[in-house]
Scaffold this motif. Structure first.
Motif, short mmCIF file in Angstrom:
data_model
loop_
_atom_site.label_atom_id
_atom_site.label_comp_id
_atom_site.label_asym_id
_atom_site.label_seq_id
_atom_site.Cartn_x
_atom_site.Cartn_y
_atom_site.Cartn_z
N UNK A 84 0.83 -1.20 0.00
CA UNK A 84 0.00 0.00 0.00
C UNK A 84 0.87 1.26 0.00
N UNK A 85 1.94 1.25 0.78
CA UNK A 85 2.84 2.40 0.83
C UNK A 85 3.51 2.62 -0.52
N UNK A 86 3.92 1.54 -1.18
CA UNK A 86 4.55 1.65 -2.49
C UNK A 86 3.58 2.24 -3.51
N UNK A 87 2.31 1.77 -3.46
CA UNK A 87 1.31 2.28 -4.39
C UNK A 87 1.04 3.77 -4.15
N UNK A 88 0.97 4.15 -2.89
CA UNK A 88 0.75 5.56 -2.56
C UNK A 88 1.92 6.43 -3.02
N UNK A 89 3.14 5.93 -2.87
CA UNK A 89 4.31 6.68 -3.33
C UNK A 89 4.29 6.84 -4.85
N UNK A 90 3.87 5.80 -5.57
CA UNK A 90 3.77 5.89 -7.03
C UNK A 90 2.72 6.92 -7.43
N UNK A 91 1.58 6.92 -6.75
CA UNK A 91 0.54 7.90 -7.05
C UNK A 91 1.03 9.31 -6.75
N UNK A 92 1.74 9.50 -5.65
CA UNK A 92 2.26 10.81 -5.30
C UNK A 92 3.27 11.29 -6.34
#
Length: 105
Positions: A84-92
């Motif tokens: 989830x953290x990796x996905x959020x970083x990609x979106x950011x």
């Protein structure tokens, strides 16, 4: 608040001379004047940049609204917190890239 007259201004001037000394007052006045000139120049630059930005935004057509992504079906296993953290970083990162493109345009 009452208006300041000549006697009040003279008293204030005497107090300033007593506190700071006659030699320091011109130096302080120069410093304040220089600071105000710098401040005025910077605010003028900011206003000009804002005007240029608003003029370029008015000339450009409105960007198309991003299409919402279709809902992904729920899977049996929820992603791990690291995923989830990796996905959020990609979106950011994607949002920052879009913002920088819009800012530079």
């Amino acid at each position: 608040m009452p208006n300041l007259g000549v006697p009040e201004l003279l008293i204030i001037a005497c107090v300033l001379v007593l506190l700071f000394g006659a030699k320091k007052l011109p130096e302080m006045a120069r410093g304040v004047g220089k600071s105000l000139r710098i401040f005025k120049a910077e605010t003028t630059k900011l206003r000009e940049e804002d005007d240029e930005y608003s003029a370029t935004q008015a000339a450009q057509p409105a960007p198309a609204q991003p299409q919402p992504q279709p809902a992904q079906p729920l899977t049996a296993a929820a992603p791990s917190p690291e995923e989830q953290a990796r996905q959020l970083e990609e979106q950011a990162a994607k949002l920052r890239a879009q913002a920088s493109v819009n800012k530079n345009a």
